[in-house]
Design a protein around this motif. Structure first.
Motif: not given
Length: 431
Positions: A28, A305, A307
């Motif tokens: 990431g 994850r 973002i």
């Protein structure tokens, strides 16, 4: 740290931090960011691993960056209107843009506008090439998806108007997204629509293979590389996984979550605008109007994850990292030319004055017989339909047809060889 094999590229409509950014797929980490303007939905594309192109949101130009020079906007390509979708062929030779209801088709090496395809009745929403660059598909708000053969679009006879190979017309509301699988002319096409269905098509025949009905409008769609699963992004923020290997699969079905692979990914709070699957088929990337891009583990359906962005996510894709993306000193093999806004045929008269030589193939015989490209297109269509018994027949007729095709292949090889020798002599001729 060694360069990653796969990267995540995203863009949002706010562009407060960047126009588009590159992240490491597994950690990431933000690796690169490209600044200047903001990119509209389904218009972010990479040309030949050397340039990143993104159409400016609501404007009539395309922003261009050299892929390794992240902080400097290199060029702007002015277009005849606002670009609603944009894609480059995987072989790096052609660029297609949706402007209003027309497809504008450029040759990248020269900047020549080869064709303007006006077969849609309303604005285009998405464009995709096959992985071998032999075909591309356009879809729009007129509920239609059109399959185009590249050979017919770049043909040399200016009097011939290209026609789509297939018209996919089973949707009842605008098409919002499409995805083209692997295997070139044998690929499968997935289309998503506001009519709450996702449809799967066979490119070679144009036949409808599967139609899945949902409870909400579908805004994005993709397939995993092995085409075991179909992933559909809903207007409610859910992502639906449809198994394509179910034994009870019928051509028309309504989605229901079950233990056979039909599952739901939950986490987004607004419509899902883009989807992409990693090369090994284990990770799913999604972008949403809730200003996040999420990475999911496909097997567990868990978000691993998120973002954060400063605006609705317009583009999100997992791709193989270009070789020179992380080499600051590298440069493209050739600069991008100025892209013309007028068709190539209208500029032929200027060719002599500018020193440009246009080599035409077979124009002396175009009234007597088919051109080389027309023969190649016909042969390609026949070879793409190997599963169609109506074309190849059975028994002795099949052997006869195969013999005819082999003879045609030899003829085309000879034409190609003669053309190569002629071009070599012309280019090496001393003046």
């Amino acid at each position: 740290m060694s360069a990653p094999m796969e990267i995540v590229v995203t863009a949002d409509s706010a562009a407060q931090l960047w126009n588009c950014a590159v992240f490491d797929l597994h950690s990431g980490t933000n690796l690169l960011s490209y600044r200047g303007g903001n990119t509209s939905s389904r218009t972010l594309t990479v040309v030949n691993g050397e340039y990143i192109l993104g159409a400016q949101l609501g404007k009539n130009f395309i922003n261009v960056w050299e892929i390794q020079r992240k902080d400097q906007l290199q060029q702007k390509v002015v277009c005849p209107g606002v670009v609603t979708c944009l894609t480059a062929s995987p072989n790096g030779l052609y660029l297609a843009a949706g402007i209003a209801e027309a497809v504008y088709f450029w040759e990248i090496s020269t900047g020549n506008l080869l064709a303007i395809l006006s077969r849609h009745y309303q604005d285009l929403t998405c464009l995709r090439f096959t992985d071998d660059s032999s075909h591309f598909i356009s879809a729009g708000k007129d509920n239609l998806a059109l399959v185009w053969s590249l050979a017919s679009v770049v043909q040399l006879d200016p009097s011939h108007t290209p026609e789509p190979r297939h018209v996919l017309s089973r949707h009842s509301l605008p098409i919002t997204d499409l995805h083209c699988g692997l295997m070139g002319p044998q690929a499968r096409i997935a289309t998503a629509s506001l009519d709450q269905t996702v449809k799967l098509w066979e490119l070679s025949s144009g036949e409808l293979l599967l139609s899945v009905l949902f409870d909400v409008g579908i805004m994005s769609v993709t397939l995993d590389p092995c085409e075991y699963f179909l992933f559909c992004g809903g207007s409610d923020g859910n992502i639906f996984q449809v198994s394509l290997c179910s034994q009870s699969l019928s051509r028309d079905k309504a989605f229901q979550s079950d233990s056979d692979g039909n599952q739901v990914f939950k986490g987004h709070r607004n419509l899902v605008t883009c989807l992409s699957v990693s090369m090994d088929g284990t990770l799913l990337l999604s972008g949403s109007h809730d200003e996040t891009a999420r990475l999911w583990d496909i097997q567990s359906k868990q978000s691993i994850r998120s973002i954060a962005h400063k605006g609705p996510v317009t583009n999100a894709v997992i791709m193989a990292a270009p070789a020179n993306m992380f080499l600051p000193e590298s440069r493209p093999a050739a600069p991008l030319p100025r892209f013309n806004r007028h068709l190539l045929s209208s500029e032929h008269s200027e060719g002599a004055e500018s020193g440009v030589m246009c080599l035409r193939l077979g124009l002396h015989a175009q009234n007597q017989e088919e051109t080389y490209l027309e023969k190649a297109d016909k042969l390609y269509s026949l070879m793409s339909a190997v599963t169609d018994k109506a074309v190849f027949g059975e028994g002795e007729s099949s052997k006869v047809r195969v013999a005819e095709l082999e003879e045609e292949v030899q003829t085309l090889k000879k034409v190609n060889k003669d053309l190569y020798h002629f071009s070599t002599q012309l280019l090496t001729k001393t003046t």
